[in-house]
Write a protein that holds these residues in place. Structure first.
Motif, PDB file in Angstrom:
ATOM      1  N   PHE A 495       0.885  -1.087  -0.125  1.00 14.33           N
ATOM      2  CA  PHE A 495       0.134   0.144   0.200  1.00 14.33           C
ATOM      3  C   PHE A 495       0.848   1.095   0.128  1.00 14.33           C
ATOM      4  N   SER A 496       1.883   1.339   0.558  1.00 21.91           N
ATOM      5  CA  SER A 496       2.855   2.309   0.887  1.00 21.91           C
ATOM      6  C   SER A 496       3.682   2.754  -0.305  1.00 21.91           C
ATOM      7  N   LYS A 497       3.380   1.781  -1.514  1.00 24.01           N
ATOM      8  CA  LYS A 497       4.254   2.311  -2.789  1.00 24.01           C
ATOM      9  C   LYS A 497       3.334   2.366  -3.875  1.00 24.01           C
ATOM     10  N   ASN A 498       3.921   2.779  -4.961  1.00 23.83           N
ATOM     11  CA  ASN A 498       3.271   2.847  -6.466  1.00 23.83           C
ATOM     12  C   ASN A 498       1.999   3.352  -6.243  1.00 23.83           C
ATOM     13  N   ASP A 499       0.861   2.707  -6.817  1.00 26.00           N
ATOM     14  CA  ASP A 499      -0.573   3.548  -6.481  1.00 26.00           C
ATOM     15  C   ASP A 499      -1.444   3.245  -5.355  1.00 26.00           C
ATOM     16  N   PHE A 500      -0.805   2.664  -4.136  1.00 25.91           N
ATOM     17  CA  PHE A 500      -1.396   2.491  -2.841  1.00 25.91           C
ATOM     18  C   PHE A 500      -2.561   1.351  -3.172  1.00 25.91           C
ATOM     19  N   PRO A 501      -2.022   0.186  -3.630  1.00 28.10           N
ATOM     20  CA  PRO A 501      -3.290  -0.801  -3.962  1.00 28.10           C
ATOM     21  C   PRO A 501      -3.743  -1.410  -2.833  1.00 28.10           C
ATOM     22  N   PHE A 502      -4.809  -2.083  -2.930  1.00 24.25           N
ATOM     23  CA  PHE A 502      -5.629  -2.991  -1.698  1.00 24.25           C
ATOM     24  C   PHE A 502      -6.572  -3.459  -2.228  1.00 24.25           C
ATOM     25  N   LYS A 503      -7.118  -4.682  -1.681  1.00 22.13           N
ATOM     26  CA  LYS A 503      -8.037  -5.386  -2.199  1.00 22.13           C
ATOM     27  C   LYS A 503      -9.460  -5.361  -1.430  1.00 22.13           C
ATOM     28  N   VAL A 504     -10.432  -5.629  -1.902  1.00 25.92           N
ATOM     29  CA  VAL A 504     -11.774  -5.559  -1.306  1.00 25.92           C
ATOM     30  C   VAL A 504     -12.521  -6.752  -1.805  1.00 25.92           C
ATOM     31  N   TYR A 505     -13.057  -7.844  -0.469  1.00 21.96           N
ATOM     32  CA  TYR A 505     -13.630  -8.973  -0.817  1.00 21.96           C
ATOM     33  C   TYR A 505     -15.090  -8.696  -0.581  1.00 21.96           C
ATOM     34  N   ILE A 506     -15.891  -9.201  -1.262  1.00 21.63           N
ATOM     35  CA  ILE A 506     -17.366  -9.371  -1.054  1.00 21.63           C
ATOM     36  C   ILE A 506     -17.810 -10.382  -0.988  1.00 21.63           C
ATOM     37  N   PRO A 507     -18.106 -11.034   0.365  1.00 24.33           N
ATOM     38  CA  PRO A 507     -18.399 -12.401   0.564  1.00 24.33           C
ATOM     39  C   PRO A 507     -19.886 -12.926   0.078  1.00 24.33           C
ATOM     40  N   GLY A 508     -20.709 -12.162   0.089  1.00 25.56           N
ATOM     41  CA  GLY A 508     -21.902 -12.338  -0.377  1.00 25.56           C
ATOM     42  C   GLY A 508     -22.289 -13.083  -1.834  1.00 25.56           C
ATOM     43  N   GLU A 509     -21.005 -12.206  -2.546  1.00 22.11           N
ATOM     44  CA  GLU A 509     -21.003 -12.572  -4.098  1.00 22.11           C
ATOM     45  C   GLU A 509     -19.726 -13.360  -4.429  1.00 22.11           C
ATOM     46  N   ASN A 510     -18.851 -13.668  -3.206  1.00 23.86           N
ATOM     47  CA  ASN A 510     -17.697 -14.410  -3.416  1.00 23.86           C
ATOM     48  C   ASN A 510     -16.757 -13.755  -4.465  1.00 23.86           C
ATOM     49  N   LYS A 511     -16.524 -12.533  -4.380  1.00 19.41           N
ATOM     50  CA  LYS A 511     -15.786 -11.769  -5.526  1.00 19.41           C
ATOM     51  C   LYS A 511     -14.761 -10.883  -5.082  1.00 19.41           C
ATOM     52  N   ILE A 512     -13.660 -10.648  -5.653  1.00 17.77           N
ATOM     53  CA  ILE A 512     -12.573  -9.969  -5.354  1.00 17.77           C
ATOM     54  C   ILE A 512     -12.642  -8.554  -6.303  1.00 17.77           C
ATOM     55  N   GLU A 513     -12.436  -7.354  -5.780  1.00 22.39           N
ATOM     56  CA  GLU A 513     -12.250  -6.299  -6.439  1.00 22.39           C
ATOM     57  C   GLU A 513     -10.809  -5.703  -6.395  1.00 22.39           C
ATOM     58  N   ASP A 514     -10.229  -5.284  -7.230  1.00 19.32           N
ATOM     59  CA  ASP A 514      -8.962  -4.529  -7.218  1.00 19.32           C
ATOM     60  C   ASP A 514      -9.113  -3.071  -7.078  1.00 19.32           C
ATOM     61  N   SER A 515      -8.487  -2.701  -5.908  1.00 22.13           N
ATOM     62  CA  SER A 515      -8.727  -0.960  -5.787  1.00 22.13           C
ATOM     63  C   SER A 515      -7.379  -0.415  -5.682  1.00 22.13           C
ATOM     64  N   GLU A 516      -7.310   0.852  -5.728  1.00 20.26           N
ATOM     65  CA  GLU A 516      -6.030   1.569  -5.480  1.00 20.26           C
ATOM     66  C   GLU A 516      -6.297   3.111  -5.458  1.00 20.26           C
ATOM     67  N   MET A 517      -5.121   3.843  -4.603  1.00 26.25           N
ATOM     68  CA  MET A 517      -5.546   5.107  -4.592  1.00 26.25           C
ATOM     69  C   MET A 517      -4.358   5.842  -5.727  1.00 26.25           C
ATOM     70  N   GLU A 518      -4.701   6.392  -6.687  1.00 24.94           N
ATOM     71  CA  GLU A 518      -3.968   6.776  -7.611  1.00 24.94           C
ATOM     72  C   GLU A 518      -2.913   8.087  -7.011  1.00 24.94           C
ATOM     73  N   LYS A 519      -1.936   8.108  -7.882  1.00 27.20           N
ATOM     74  CA  LYS A 519      -0.737   8.920  -7.179  1.00 27.20           C
ATOM     75  C   LYS A 519      -1.113  10.579  -7.531  1.00 27.20           C
ATOM     76  N   GLU A 520      -2.086  10.745  -8.327  1.00 29.16           N
ATOM     77  CA  GLU A 520      -2.160  12.094  -8.713  1.00 29.16           C
ATOM     78  C   GLU A 520      -3.171  12.905  -7.413  1.00 29.16           C
ATOM     79  N   ASP A 521      -3.526  11.746  -6.701  1.00 28.48           N
ATOM     80  CA  ASP A 521      -4.280  12.431  -5.457  1.00 28.48           C
ATOM     81  C   ASP A 521      -3.478  12.852  -4.431  1.00 28.48           C
ATOM     82  N   GLN A 522      -2.191  12.681  -4.728  1.00 27.78           N
ATOM     83  CA  GLN A 522      -1.223  13.220  -3.570  1.00 27.78           C
ATOM     84  C   GLN A 522      -1.053  14.513  -3.403  1.00 27.78           C
ATOM     85  N   SER A 523      -1.163  15.043  -2.004  1.00 25.21           N
ATOM     86  CA  SER A 523      -1.109  16.661  -1.893  1.00 25.21           C
ATOM     87  C   SER A 523       0.342  17.051  -1.709  1.00 25.21           C
TER      88      SER A 523
END
Length: 523
Positions: A495-523
Motif C-alpha cells: 500500500f505504501s508504494k506505487n498507486d497505493f493498492p488494496f483488495k476488497v472482498y465481497i463475501p456475499g458474491e464471493n468476489k474480489i475487487e482490485d482497488s487503488e489510490m492513484e498517485k495524482e491524488d497526492q497533496s
C-alpha cells in the motif's frame, strides 16, 4: 404413568439416533416438557435430539448439560443465531485444529491444538511425516490412484509405490512414487518417505509444475535402475476441491473456532450472507504509520468507505518504513496513535468495522517463526482505546465471515520460492504457480523447514486442508488476483508504494475487487 410413558418416548427417540441417555437426563427433559401440549411432545423431542447431535459429541453418551444446551437452542427465536454462530470471527493461529490421517482407523481425524512452543526432537520428524501422510492418503482417494477393488479390472488407474518397494528391486520401469524432495548430500536430490529414501536423477525430467523446491511433496514417474530413480515427469500430487475434502468430515469443524460443527453448514449464516450482499472486507498490506503521505492516503480511502463501512479492515505489516532498530517500538506507538486519530474522525467506521492487525516480518515483538504472535499490546494500547473493535491477530491467522473461510498470511514468500525452485521457465505465471503449489501441497509454505522456520507443534497453522474460500498472501510482490481449484489466492500489494493498492472482498458474491489510490491524488 404419563411421566413414565414420556420418559420411555425420550429414551426411544435418543436410541434411534444412536445416543445413550440415562434416566436422570430423561427425567430432566420430561419435566421441561410437562408444560407443552402432549400432541407436540414428539416434535419437541425430535428437535432436542437434533440439537444434541449438532453438539458434535465425542462419545454417544448424553449428559444433562447437553440437554440444557439443546433446550436453550430450541427456545431461541428461529431467526436468531446461536452463541457460537459468529458473523465475523478472527481465529488464533496457535489454536488451529490439526488434520491428520489416522492409519489405525484408516480415516482423516481432527486434533485440537493447545499453544506450546517447547517441542521435543521427535516433533520435527512428525511435521514431515504428517505432511507426507496427508498428501499420500489424499492422493490415494483420487479416482486415478485409488486401489482397484477385488474382482475389478481397470487399466486406467495408476498404482502408487512406496520407496521401500523400489529398494527391494534391482530395476523397475515406469513407476509412480510420492515423496518429499530432500538434498541429503550437496547438489544431489533424493526422494524420501516414511519407508526410506532413493537417489533421483532430474537431468531428463519434464516439470509438470513450477515452483518445486526442496521440502515439497512431489509425484514422480520414472525408471528405477542402478539404485537411482531416473525421473521422466515430476509434479505435484493432484489437488481436490474443498467440497471433496469436507465430504470426509461431515459437519465437523475443520477450520477452527468455538462452534462444534462447521459454520459452512449454518443456514442462518448463509441467509445473513445472502441478505447482505454489499458487505465488504478490505485487505491492506504495508501500511506505514510513520509516513504522513501514507496516512493521508488512508484517510482518503476511509472517506470513500465512510458511508458504507466494511465489516473489517485487515491490515498487515510492516507498519514502519525503516528496518527495525532501537527506536522502532516508540515510533510504532506514536504512529498508531496518529492512525487512531484519523480513524476516529469517521464514527460510522469506528462503530461498525473491525480492525484486524497482523504483524509483518520487520515488526517488533515475536521472532520470525510461524505462527508468529500478535503485535505487543503495549505498542497499540492507545490505538485500542480509541478503536475498541481492534483485533491483534497472529501471522498467519484465520478469519471466518458467515460461511466463508479466509486465511491471511504476511510473508515475502514468492521471493523465497523463486530463489529455491528447481525449475522456473521465463514465461511462468508466478502467482498462478504459487496458488497451484500451496493448494496442491495443502500448506502455505511447502519448503524445507530451515528456509521458513515453523514451530514444530504448530505446523497446522499453515495447513490448508480442506481448502478455504480465500487465501490472502500479503507479499512485496506486485498485486495479483488468481483462482485455483475453486479458491481465490490474492496479494493486496504494498500500500505504501506505487498507486497505493488494496483488495476488497465481497463475501456475499464471493468476489474480489482490485482497488487503488492513484498517485495524482497526492497533496
Amino acid at each position: 404413568m404419563e411421566n413414565e410413558r414420556l420418559i420411555k418416548t425420550v429414551q426411544t427417540a435418543f436410541k434411534l439416533s444412536g445416543l445413550n441417555i440415562n434416566r436422570k437426563c430423561c427425567l430432566h427433559l420430561a419435566r421441561q416438557l410437562r408444560n407443552i401440549d402432549a400432541a407436540e411432545h414428539e416434535h419437541w423431542i425430535c428437535r432436542i435430539v437434533e440439537y444434541v447431535l449438532a453438539q458434535d459429541l465425542v462419545e454417544p453418551c448424553v449428559s444433562v448439560d447437553h440437554i440444557k444446551v439443546a433446550l436453550k437452542e430450541c427456545l431461541r427465536p428461529s431467526n436468531s443465531l446461536q452463541e457460537t454462530e459468529t458473523i465475523l470471527n478472527v481465529l488464533d493461529g496457535f489454536r488451529v485444529p490439526k488434520i491428520k490421517y489416522d492409519v489405525t482407523n484408516k480415516k482423516f481425524v481432527i486434533e485440537q491444538s493447545v499453544p506450546n512452543l517447547f517441542s521435543e526432537p521427535v516433533d520435527k520428524s512428525l511435521v514431515i511425516k504428517e505432511r507426507l501422510e496427508l498428501l499420500w492418503h489424499r492422493t490415494m482417494q483420487n479416482e486415478l490412484f485409488a486401489p482397484v477393488k477385488f474382482g475389478e479390472v481397470d487399466t486406467v488407474r495408476v498404482k502408487l509405490r512406496q520407496i521401500e518397494y523400489l529398494l527391494s528391486l534391482s530395476e523397475a520401469k515406469d513407476v509412480y512414487v510420492i515423496g518429499m524432495l530432500a538434498q541429503l548430500t550437496e547438489r544431489q536430490y533424493y526422494l524420501e518417505d516414511a519407508s526410506g529414501y532413493v537417489k533421483i536423477d532430474l537431468s531428463q525430467a519434464d516439470y509438470q509444475a513450477h515452483l518445486i523446491t526442496e521440502g515439497c511433496v512431489v509425484l514422480v514417474r520414472g525408471d528405477y535402475e542402478d539404485r537411482v530413480l531416473v525421473v521422466k515427469t515430476i509434479g505435484f500430487p493432484p489437488s481436490e476441491t474443498s467440497t471433496e475434502s469436507r465430504a470426509r468430515f461431515g459437519t465437523a469443524n475443520t477450520f477452527g473456532g468455538h462452534h462444534p460443527v462447521s459454520l459452512k453448514t449454518s443456514e442462518k449464516l448463509r441467509n445473513f450472507e445472502e441478505n447482505n450482499p454489499d458487505e465488504m472486507i478490505v485487505f491492506i498490506s504495508e501500511l506505514w504509520v510513520d509516513d504522513q503521505i501514507v496516512l493521508e492516503k488512508l484517510k482518503l480511502m476511509l472517506e470513500e468507505f465512510s458511508n458504507f463501512p466494511p465489516v473489517a479492515f485487515v491490515i498487515c505489516g510492516n507498519f514502519l518504513s525503516f528496518p527495525p532498530n532501537v527506536t522502532s517500538s516508540q515510533k510504532l506507538k506514536e504512529g498508531f496513535k496518529r492512525l487512531a486519530d484519523i480513524i476516529a474522525g469517521y464514527p460510522e467506521i469506528v462503530q461498525n468495522s473491525k480492525f484486524v492487525l497482523i504483524p509483518g516480518p520487520h515488526d517488533p515483538g515475536a521472532p520470525r517463526i510461524f505462527p508468529r504472535a500478535p503485535i505487543p499490546g503495549y505498542v497499540v494500547e492507545d490505538f485500542i482505546k480509541a478503536i475498541p473493535k481492534t483485533v491483534l491477530a497472529t501471522n498467519p491467522c484465520r478469519i471466518q465471515y458467515c460461511t466463508k473461510e479466509i486465511v491471511v498470511f504476511r510473508e515475502d514468500i514468492l521471493t523465497k520460492l523463486c530463489r529455491n525452485t528447481l525449475y522456473l521457465p521465463d514465461d511462468a505465471d508466478i502467482p498462478k504457480d504459487y496458488a497451484k503449489s500451496i493448494i496442491s501441497q495443502s500448506h502455505l509454505t511447502p519448503m524445507a523447514l530451515p528456509t521458513v522456520p515453523i514451530y514444530w507443534k504448530h505446523d497446522q497453522a499453515l495447513q490448508l486442508y480442506p481448502t478455504p474460500d480465500l487465501i490472502v498472501v500479503a507479499d512485496q510482490f506486485e498485486p495479483y488476483n488468481t483462482e485455483y481449484n475453486e479458491c481465490f489466492v490474492v496479494n493486496p500489494g504494498v500500500f505504501s508504494k506505487n498507486d497505493f493498492p488494496f483488495k476488497v472482498y465481497i463475501p456475499g458474491e464471493n468476489k474480489i475487487e482490485d482497488s487503488e489510490m492513484e498517485k495524482e491524488d497526492q497533496s
